[in-house]
Design a protein around this motif. Structure first.
Motif, PDB file in Angstrom:
ATOM      1  N   SER A  59      -8.948   0.040   5.904  1.00 41.19           N
ATOM      2  CA  SER A  59      -9.149   0.612   4.571  1.00 41.19           C
ATOM      3  C   SER A  59      -9.820   1.979   4.664  1.00 41.19           C
ATOM      4  O   SER A  59     -10.654   2.229   5.540  1.00 41.19           O
ATOM      5  CB  SER A  59     -10.026  -0.303   3.712  1.00 41.19           C
ATOM      6  N   ASP A  60      -9.426   2.864   3.758  1.00 47.42           N
ATOM      7  CA  ASP A  60     -10.091   4.158   3.647  1.00 47.42           C
ATOM      8  C   ASP A  60     -10.206   4.501   2.168  1.00 47.42           C
ATOM      9  O   ASP A  60      -9.905   3.673   1.304  1.00 47.42           O
ATOM     10  CB  ASP A  60      -9.365   5.246   4.444  1.00 47.42           C
ATOM     11  N   TYR A  61     -10.639   5.708   1.878  1.00 44.97           N
ATOM     12  CA  TYR A  61     -10.802   6.114   0.488  1.00 44.97           C
ATOM     13  C   TYR A  61      -9.637   6.992   0.024  1.00 44.97           C
ATOM     14  O   TYR A  61      -9.741   7.724  -0.960  1.00 44.97           O
ATOM     15  CB  TYR A  61     -12.133   6.846   0.302  1.00 44.97           C
ATOM     16  N   ASN A  62      -8.525   6.878   0.728  1.00 44.98           N
ATOM     17  CA  ASN A  62      -7.338   7.662   0.406  1.00 44.98           C
ATOM     18  C   ASN A  62      -6.169   6.788  -0.028  1.00 44.98           C
ATOM     19  O   ASN A  62      -5.011   7.186   0.094  1.00 44.98           O
ATOM     20  CB  ASN A  62      -6.926   8.515   1.618  1.00 44.98           C
TER      21      ASN A  62
ATOM     22  N   GLN B   1     -18.648  -1.201   3.931  1.00 46.02           N
ATOM     23  CA  GLN B   1     -18.325  -1.546   2.554  1.00 46.02           C
ATOM     24  C   GLN B   1     -16.854  -1.896   2.358  1.00 46.02           C
ATOM     25  O   GLN B   1     -16.530  -2.770   1.551  1.00 46.02           O
ATOM     26  CB  GLN B   1     -18.681  -0.385   1.627  1.00 46.02           C
ATOM     27  N   ILE B   2     -15.952  -1.230   3.076  1.00 44.15           N
ATOM     28  CA  ILE B   2     -14.522  -1.425   2.831  1.00 44.15           C
ATOM     29  C   ILE B   2     -13.737  -1.875   4.059  1.00 44.15           C
ATOM     30  O   ILE B   2     -12.569  -2.219   3.932  1.00 44.15           O
ATOM     31  CB  ILE B   2     -13.873  -0.141   2.260  1.00 44.15           C
TER      32      ILE B   2
END
Length: 528
Positions: free
Chosen positions: A292-295, A396-397
């Motif tokens: 997982s990433d923030y993209n 967190q992710i």
């Protein structure tokens, strides 16, 4: 399907000036240029699994977390300076956090995104060239219908009154009756139970739906529906004898069994002795991975962090956001029951030097061990907060522990509850593992089975629904309490009112944004 990929069907249209030209797009996939062959079908199937993965792992408030907070197993907890959104859920009282009118908006959106993928797939079944492989077609349809049923089961339990969409549409769909939703769930799961291969679970790729998962989930739906709605059968589709027959088939033919040591089911309870995510007890799980990433890549278990000790790491436990476990649960176990220490982190009993009490709301001294971030010692001998062989960078992710939806122990106890002729043996088998050499037999009964479920499935997102299916009043009386907890290190009275649970009928808030977007077609649940 551990490394499941994100599949998005492009719906763009290429517009040209003259109707004499070929206007079929060559660079984009549409619903006419896709869904043509078995490779397209496989990609679309993966897309449906991805929708399930995203909505269960990375959408708003994690439903496994909420299911525990709503029950008598956990308090809302979190940080002492945080908002009171989890308290509002825990206490069924929006006045605790009146600005949180969209508690589940992200969940709602992603549920319907996942359902859209399933509905489009099912609509396009006849467009696909299955190359004469009827078994493949039936298998893919079964997997998709299982996923759709699972999504709707979570939604109807949580909200009760939801729009039922079984074909792609842009219409402003009103809320259906629960019976209408449960009819689709029952029919979808019955189809999957009938049409998936009868091979042992070991012949199926881990994480994919099996006949045995469909049969087991159908029994769980039967028990919940008939309990919560005081019915004798599941919307006229499944009878009690049929639900039991499905479970007996799982027991006799699936190849599933209990692992010998309960603690090895959970990474943090067993560490090096973990039985693995594909162990023989797992009937169905939702799989996550670490990328997982923030993209936009959301394939991790984002809710796991909520159960971790508040901002504190102690080998093998990693830090998290501090949902706390009710001491009542710890005290419910017999001291000879091995499930207690395998299920719950006890700060005092494990002599953990927890020093973040001032940061923790509703501190009890207990945390969830089944689902918790983990820590390890790095090459320099320092304790770090994420444990795996992949180099997780964001605790967190990037958590990747799978969510076990259904275990074989559940199959045994459901079969016993539904009146199997082997009820005593099934009940004893679960308890024998729990007590090992200290096992003492108890006579099987409805009350004893429900008590056993409380202890066996604690902190797995099962307890609340088991309470609710015994009747809203029973659930309310069991969950309600007034006790003293520590918030910011200071004693505070925590009150959960039975009347709030009864007023809401155990249902949760429908997102206000969705009500507004519907121009008032959607109606809020009572009490919210």
């Amino acid at each position: 399907m551990k490394n499941i990929f994100l599949y998005i069907l492009g719906l763009g249209v290429l517009t040209l000036g003259s109707c004499s030209l070929d206007t079929e797009p060559y660079t984009e996939q549409t619903d006419t240029t896709f869904y043509l062959n078995v490779n397209d079908a496989k990609s679309a199937l993966v897309g449906c699994y991805d929708g399930l993965q995203v909505v269960s792992g990375a959408s708003g408030i994690g439903i496994p977390v909420v299911s525990e907070v709503m029950s008598d197993n956990c308090f809302g907890g979190t940080g002492n300076a945080d908002g009171y959104n989890y308290a509002a859920i825990d206490e069924f009282d929006i006045t605790r956090a009146p600005s949180y009118v969209d508690l589940y908006n992200s969940n709602w959106i992603n549920y319907y995104k996942a359902l859209y993928r399933c509905n489009v797939f099912l609509l396009k079944m006849d467009q696909i060239d299955w190359e004469g492989d009827d078994a493949l077609r039936a298998g893919y349809e079964s997997e998709v219908r299982f996923i759709r049923a699972y999504l709707y089961f979570e939604m109807v339990r949580l909200w009760g009154n939801i729009p039922l969409v079984i074909e792609p549409t842009t219409e402003n769909v009103p809320q259906a009756t629960p019976d209408e939703v449960y009819t689709v769930i029952a029919e979808d799961l019955s189809f999957a139970a009938e049409n998936l291969p009868s091979d042992a679970y070991t012949s199926v790729e881990t994480g994919r739906v099996t006949k045995w998962a469909a049969k087991s989930l159908l029994a769980r739906v039967f028990l919940y529906y008939t309990g919560y709605y005081s019915a004798t059968d599941l919307v006229g589709v499944v009878t009690k004898s049929q639900a039991l027959a499905h479970l007996e088939d799982v027991i006799s033919s699936s190849g599933h069994d209990l692992v010998s040591d309960f603690s090895t089911l959970w990474p943090a309870a067993s560490v090096e002795n973990f039985a693995g995510e594909d162990n023989k007890e797992v009937v169905f799980s939702i799989r996550y991975t670490y990328t997982s990433d923030y993209n936009g890549n959301t394939d991790g278990n984002h809710w796991l962090v909520m159960f971790g000790m508040r901002e504190f790491t102690s080998l093998p436990y990693g830090s998290g956001w501090g949902i706390t476990v009710n001491p009542k649960l710890w005290n419910a176990y017999n001291e000879n029951d091995t499930r207690r220490s395998a299920s719950i982190i006890s700060i005092d009993d494990e002599e953990i030097p927890f020093d973040k009490i001032d940061n923790q709301r509703e501190y009890t001294g207990y945390y969830n061990k089944k689902y918790t971030p983990m820590s390890m010692v790095d090459e320099e001998g320092n304790t770090v907060s994420s444990v795996n062989q992949y180099g997780v960078s964001d605790f967190q992710i990037n958590q990747y522990q799978d969510y076990v939806v259904m275990r074989y122990a559940d199959v045994l106890l459901m079969a016993a509850e539904l009146g199997s002729g082997n009820a005593q043996a099934y009940y004893d088998k679960v308890r024998q593992r729990a007590y090992q050499g200290n096992f003492v037999s108890k006579t099987v009964s409805q009350a004893n089975i429900l008590e056993e479920r409380y202890l066996e499935f604690a902190l797995e997102g099962v307890r609340y629904w088991d309470l609710l299916r015994q009747g809203v009043s029973t659930a309310a009386a069991t969950i309600a309490e007034s006790t003293i907890l520590l918030s910011g290190g200071v004693e505070e009275t925590k009150t959960i009112s039975a009347s709030n649970i009864e007023t809401t009928k155990g249902l949760q808030q429908i997102p206000n944004t969705q009500i507004t977007l519907s121009s008032g077609v959607l109606k809020q649940n009572q009490g919210w």
